[in-house]
Design an enzyme around this catalytic site. Structure first.
Site, short mmCIF file in Angstrom:
data_model
loop_
_atom_site.label_atom_id
_atom_site.label_comp_id
_atom_site.label_asym_id
_atom_site.label_seq_id
_atom_site.Cartn_x
_atom_site.Cartn_y
_atom_site.Cartn_z
N ASP A 38 0.87 -1.17 0.00
CA ASP A 38 0.00 0.00 0.00
C ASP A 38 0.92 1.24 0.00
O ASP A 38 2.11 1.13 0.27
CB ASP A 38 -0.84 -0.07 1.29
CG ASP A 38 -1.59 1.21 1.56
OD1 ASP A 38 -2.25 1.71 0.65
OD2 ASP A 38 -1.50 1.72 2.70
N ASP A 40 -0.29 5.05 1.04
CA ASP A 40 -0.60 6.02 2.09
C ASP A 40 -0.58 5.39 3.47
O ASP A 40 -1.26 4.41 3.74
CB ASP A 40 -1.99 6.64 1.84
CG ASP A 40 -1.99 7.56 0.64
OD1 ASP A 40 -1.18 8.51 0.62
OD2 ASP A 40 -2.79 7.33 -0.30
#
Ligand code: TMP
Ligand code: MG
Length: 289
Positions: A38, A40
């Site tokens: 991922d 963020d």
């Protein structure tokens, strides 16, 4: 094996399983490994000096490109939907339609703002975004060992690529799947490209026919990094998986969410703003220690 696993931030439900998977990753080596992450609040920092760091959406929302009224509306959406996103007492099924609602409303507000492609580099430079400590070493190590890094993000692809470019870590081993902007011939944002990616559809439903899945099918070992429980499905589209080690950053509402994170992730990192543990595991797997 990995001294960083002794850090105070590390929690594991089954250290035995972690040891077994790490040993398998080392045995099979760099050629069999891929990293799926991922962006963020996983590769980027959650906070710094007691202040929250921005997500890729927030970089844009807080910038001078957005009118005061637009900024207020985007902030209101964040304050309404973010607690839902991380609520440990709601199911993913309950959250999914609400996340679609959040992303759709936020993107519609952004479309009203006449955002120029040529402004993106500057707003990233002016923002408070930060990558986690030792991020450069993480990106460079994967690049030098020819290990593919697949970044699967519900954030904004144009922005996160610019963050990586400015940090000088947007290497050729990286593939990004995210929400990308579509600009008209004057360079003004006119729409977002499909499919919409939100926190709870990061799986093969948005990856169909993606060439990267084929490219990566010769790499059955996966190191998966995330900060949301929705990130755990990021590897679902990969064929012939053999060993998966999942590492979850538990950034917020730690006490309430610890149990669920320990059940879901092999290694949970509580309020750890570094990539120390990830790098420690990579060094061991790559026989650098
Ligand atoms: P991800 O880290 O799972 O890829 O998700 C992106 C994050 O972006 C998610 O935690 C929610 C956040 N977000 C914003 O900060 N502002 C927004 O307008 C939207 C739609 C999402
Ligand atoms: Mg995240």
């Amino acid at each position: 094996m990995v001294p960083e696993l002794e850090k105070a931030s590390v929690r594991m439900k089954s250290p035995e399983r972690v040891r077994r998977v790490i040993a398998a990753l080392r045995r099979d080596g760099a050629d069999k490994l891929q990293v799926i992450s991922d962006f963020d609040m996983t590769l980027s920092r959650f906070g710094f000096n007691g202040r929250r760091c921005p997500t890729s959406h927030n970089i844009l929302d807080n910038s001078r490109l957005i009118s005061e009224e637009g900024r207020k509306k985007l902030k209101d959406l964040l304050h309404y939907y973010y607690p839902i996103e991380i609520d440990p007492n709601r199911t993913v099924e309950e959250k999914r339609p609400l996340m679609i609602e959040w992303w759709t409303r936020a993107h519609n507000l952004l479309l009203q703002q006449k955002i120029l492609k040529s402004d993106i580099a500057e707003i990233v430079r002016e923002s408070e975004v930060m990558l986690r400590d030792r991020a450069t070493m993480f990106f460079d190590k994967l690049y030098h060992h020819h290990i593919p890094l697949f970044i699967f993000s519900a954030g904004l692809g144009d922005i996160l690529e610019e963050v990586l470019r400015q940090a000088k870590v947007l290497h050729s081993n990286i593939t990004v799947v995210s929400n990308y902007m579509d600009f008209d011939d004057k360079g003004v944002l006119r729409q977002f490209k499909e499919p919409l990616i939100h926190t709870y559809n990061k799986n093969n439903t948005v990856l169909e026919n993606m060439e990267h899945c084929q490219r990566l099918s010769g790499r059955p070992n996966i190191l998966l990094l995330g900060d949301s429980l929705g990130d755990l499905s990021m590897a679902d589209g990969v064929a012939n998986v053999e060993n998966v080690l999942t590492i979850g950053f538990l950034n917020d509402r730690v006490d309430e969410r610890r149990g669920k994170y320990l059940d879901a992730y092999d290694i949970v990192l509580e309020k750890d703003e570094t990539l120390d543990v990830v790098i420690g595991i990579l060094c061991y797997v790559l026989r650098e220690t």
